[in-house]
Scaffold this active site. Structure first.
Site, PDB file in Angstrom:
ATOM      1  N   TYR A   1      18.076  -3.116 -59.627  1.00 41.47           N
ATOM      2  CA  TYR A   1      18.008  -1.852 -60.374  1.00 41.47           C
ATOM      3  C   TYR A   1      18.270  -2.052 -61.861  1.00 41.47           C
ATOM      4  O   TYR A   1      19.149  -1.405 -62.432  1.00 41.47           O
ATOM      5  CB  TYR A   1      19.001  -0.833 -59.796  1.00 41.47           C
ATOM      6  CG  TYR A   1      18.891  -0.683 -58.304  1.00 41.47           C
ATOM      7  CD1 TYR A   1      17.855   0.074 -57.756  1.00 41.47           C
ATOM      8  CD2 TYR A   1      19.785  -1.313 -57.450  1.00 41.47           C
ATOM      9  CE1 TYR A   1      17.719   0.185 -56.384  1.00 41.47           C
ATOM     10  CE2 TYR A   1      19.645  -1.201 -56.070  1.00 41.47           C
ATOM     11  CZ  TYR A   1      18.616  -0.449 -55.552  1.00 41.47           C
ATOM     12  OH  TYR A   1      18.485  -0.345 -54.198  1.00 41.47           O
TER      13      TYR A   1
ATOM     14  N   TYR B   1      21.048   6.845 -47.578  1.00 35.46           N
ATOM     15  CA  TYR B   1      20.395   5.659 -48.152  1.00 35.46           C
ATOM     16  C   TYR B   1      20.009   4.736 -47.012  1.00 35.46           C
ATOM     17  O   TYR B   1      20.848   4.405 -46.171  1.00 35.46           O
ATOM     18  CB  TYR B   1      21.324   4.923 -49.128  1.00 35.46           C
ATOM     19  CG  TYR B   1      20.676   3.645 -49.630  1.00 35.46           C
ATOM     20  CD1 TYR B   1      19.670   3.693 -50.597  1.00 35.46           C
ATOM     21  CD2 TYR B   1      21.024   2.411 -49.094  1.00 35.46           C
ATOM     22  CE1 TYR B   1      19.033   2.530 -51.020  1.00 35.46           C
ATOM     23  CE2 TYR B   1      20.391   1.242 -49.521  1.00 35.46           C
ATOM     24  CZ  TYR B   1      19.399   1.313 -50.480  1.00 35.46           C
ATOM     25  OH  TYR B   1      18.766   0.162 -50.890  1.00 35.46           O
TER      26      TYR B   1
ATOM     27  N   ASP C   1      21.694   4.279 -38.526  1.00 34.61           N
ATOM     28  CA  ASP C   1      21.669   3.167 -39.477  1.00 34.61           C
ATOM     29  C   ASP C   1      23.119   2.764 -39.739  1.00 34.61           C
ATOM     30  O   ASP C   1      23.822   3.426 -40.499  1.00 34.61           O
ATOM     31  CB  ASP C   1      20.956   3.622 -40.762  1.00 34.61           C
ATOM     32  CG  ASP C   1      20.945   2.546 -41.839  1.00 34.61           C
ATOM     33  OD1 ASP C   1      21.663   1.534 -41.695  1.00 34.61           O
ATOM     34  OD2 ASP C   1      20.218   2.729 -42.843  1.00 34.61           O
TER      35      ASP C   1
ATOM     36  N   LYS D   1      23.849  -6.332 -43.195  1.00 33.03           N
ATOM     37  CA  LYS D   1      24.951  -6.570 -44.124  1.00 33.03           C
ATOM     38  C   LYS D   1      26.075  -7.463 -43.564  1.00 33.03           C
ATOM     39  O   LYS D   1      25.959  -8.675 -43.647  1.00 33.03           O
ATOM     40  CB  LYS D   1      25.479  -5.236 -44.645  1.00 33.03           C
ATOM     41  CG  LYS D   1      24.465  -4.593 -45.610  1.00 33.03           C
ATOM     42  CD  LYS D   1      25.082  -3.598 -46.554  1.00 33.03           C
ATOM     43  CE  LYS D   1      24.170  -3.314 -47.726  1.00 33.03           C
ATOM     44  NZ  LYS D   1      23.514  -2.013 -47.675  1.00 33.03           N
TER      45      LYS D   1
HETATM   46  C1  PLP Z   1      22.107  -1.713 -47.694  1.00 34.41           C
HETATM   47  C2  PLP Z   1      21.598  -0.724 -46.728  1.00 34.41           C
HETATM   48  C3  PLP Z   1      20.270  -0.768 -46.268  1.00 34.41           C
HETATM   49  C4  PLP Z   1      19.271  -1.788 -46.762  1.00 34.41           C
HETATM   50  O1  PLP Z   1      19.608  -3.104 -46.429  1.00 34.41           O
HETATM   51  P1  PLP Z   1      19.023  -4.326 -47.294  1.00 34.41           P
HETATM   52  O2  PLP Z   1      19.545  -5.530 -46.588  1.00 34.41           O
HETATM   53  O3  PLP Z   1      19.533  -4.165 -48.688  1.00 34.41           O
HETATM   54  O4  PLP Z   1      17.538  -4.230 -47.218  1.00 34.41           O
HETATM   55  C5  PLP Z   1      19.868   0.188 -45.345  1.00 34.41           C
HETATM   56  N1  PLP Z   1      20.721   1.122 -44.902  1.00 34.41           N
HETATM   57  C6  PLP Z   1      22.002   1.178 -45.302  1.00 34.41           C
HETATM   58  C7  PLP Z   1      22.905   2.246 -44.746  1.00 34.41           C
HETATM   59  C8  PLP Z   1      22.484   0.279 -46.246  1.00 34.41           C
HETATM   60  O5  PLP Z   1      23.746   0.361 -46.679  1.00 34.41           O
END
Ligand code: PLP
Length: 434
Positions: free
Chosen positions: A21, A149, A250, A279
């Site tokens: 970014y 997000y 997610d 992550k």
């Molecule tokens: C970071 C994140 C993503 C995206 O993951 P990347 O490995 O950066 O592509 C998707 N959803 C959530 C909730 C996140 O925190």
């Protein structure tokens, strides 16, 4: 063994390399890192910073951990990568077994991919292909809530917050999804059916074109760092079942203990149809994500025409990443991580509380190993970043949010340093802006 210090050409970095970014025309300074150990980042000029970010939720056990290093080294000597088409290997099988075991019982089928965003693409594709297989070809849209997000690829962007996300920039290109108000009950608020009223009304109106609801359970991360009432998820599950819509959680940010539970969905004891993790999966060692789903979804997709799930990244189930992820999960389960995270929660709660009464602070909230100070106005990143580095800590705010999510291995003393730095820097920043 000491390694020679790497040569760092900052001028080249500045004129040729995109950072996240940022502009290439006039980028803010970046700090060169030459090593990282435990909870410390080591800068090229010799300074050591206490890490408050876990490299974006990922490095839950800190850096250069002997157990994780060993897992990578052992796997490296066997093989670093082989294609996953037509081949398989122990690290992928071990990790899939762990994931199926630790997540809710219905989630038994595992699809590995290379990043969180891709695992979200995969989840969305699964949901749409599920309905297509059942002849419901109109069910192609996603319903989600504001302030979410889910990543930076196109489908993931389309379900991220339309205001703070990138909708304006890519309007006309992004798939048009359906947005409900974000959950209005905070984590500890008593339940009120109106918390989910807007989402329920959107389901009532659009169920025939909705493939799935996608949401971050309990903690909305990069879209606003909000914590909402777990009860929301139970009601959401009931509504999805009532209206014939799949449910995607997610947990890319929240998975592996961050919110105080191994997965945030455990705050509500709710199982989705599809779950994304990433992550912290590899303890921050390398990029890996997974999308889990139920036997029902997998069998439905597999029963139709073409009867295949149409996705297969080149580096699917990379053995190095799977091996370190399996070791990371074993490590996490080998100690009382819940007490560690609960200790961080208490530490953040008390050390950040002076911010509550500062003029210009809207809210201070803590859940598990996440502490957030929400300001009235956006911070100036370059200025505030330098203040933190000068105090010996690594904290990277965004917008109006100054937040901490340290590695679980942090000591009380290091946590105090980190949280005190936040309190002081927030105070100073607010004073200067008056
Ligand atoms: C970071 C994140 C993503 C995206 O993951 P990347 O490995 O950066 O592509 C998707 N959803 C959530 C909730 C996140 O925190």
């Amino acid at each position: 063994m000491t390694l020679p210090l790497p040569v760092i050409d900052l001028a080249f970095d500045r004129s040729h390399i995109w950072h996240p970014y940022t502009s290439l025309a006039d980028p803010l300074p970046v700090y060169p890192v030459t090593g990282a150990r435990g909870v410390y980042l080591e800068l090229a000029d010799g300074r050591r910073l206490v890490d408050g970010m876990s490299s974006w939720w990922a490095a839950i056990h800190g850096y250069n951990h002997p157990v994780l290093n060993q897992a990578v080294t052992t796997q490296l000597e066997r093989m670093s990568h082989v294609m996953f088409g037509g081949l398989t290997h122990e690290p992928a099988i071990t990790l899939a077994e762990q994931l199926a075991e630790l997540t809710p019982e219905p989630l038994q089928k595992v699809f590995f991919s290379d990043s969180g965003s891709v695992s979200v693409e995969v989840a969305i594709k699964m949901a749409i292909q599920y309905w297509a297989t059942l002849g419901e070809t109109r069910k192609t849209r996603l319903l989600t809530v504001r302030s979410g997000y889910h990543g930076d690829t196109f489908a993931a962007m389309s379900v991220s917050d339309p205001v703070t996300g990138m909708h304006r920039l890519f309007s006309g290109v992004l798939q048009r999804q359906i947005f409900a108000e974000s959950p209005s009950c905070a984590f500890h608020d008593p339940w009120n059916e109106e918390c989910i009223g807007d989402l329920r009304r959107k389901l009532e109106r659009h169920a025939d074109e909705i493939a799935a609801v996608i949401i971050e359970p309990v903690v909305q991360g990069a879209g606003g760092m909000r914590f909402y009432a777990p009860r929301y998820l139970g009601r959401l599950r009931e509504l999805c079942d009532e209206f014939g819509v799949l449910l995607i959680f997610d947990e890319i940010a929240t998975g592996f203990g961050r919110s105080g539970k191994l997965f945030a969905l455990e705050h509500a004891e709710v199982s989705p149809d599809i779950l994304c993790v990433g992550k912290a999966l590899t303890g921050g060692y390398m990029t890996l994500a997974a999308t889990l789903t139920t036997g029902v979804v997998a069998e439905t997709i597999s029963s139709g025409n073409p009867g295949l799930f149409m996705h297969g990244p080149t580096f699917m189930a990379n053995p190095l990443a799977c091996a370190v992820a399996a070791a990371n999960i074993r490590l996490l389960l080998s100690y009382d991580w819940k007490s560690k995270v609960a200790g961080i929660e208490r530490g953040l709660e008390s050390a950040l509380s002076p911010c509550r009464t500062m003029e210009g602070v809207v809210d201070v909230r803590v859940l598990g190993a996440i502490g957030v100070v929400e300001l009235e106005n956006p911070v100036e990143m370059g200025l505030i970043q330098k203040k933190f580095v000068d105090r010996g800590v690594w904290v990277r705010p965004f917008g109006r949010l100054v937040y901490l999510m340290p590695p679980y291995i942090i000591t009380d003393e290091e946590l105090g340093l980190l949280a005190d730095a936040v309190t002081e820097v927030v105070y100073e920043t607010l004073a200067e802006s008056r």
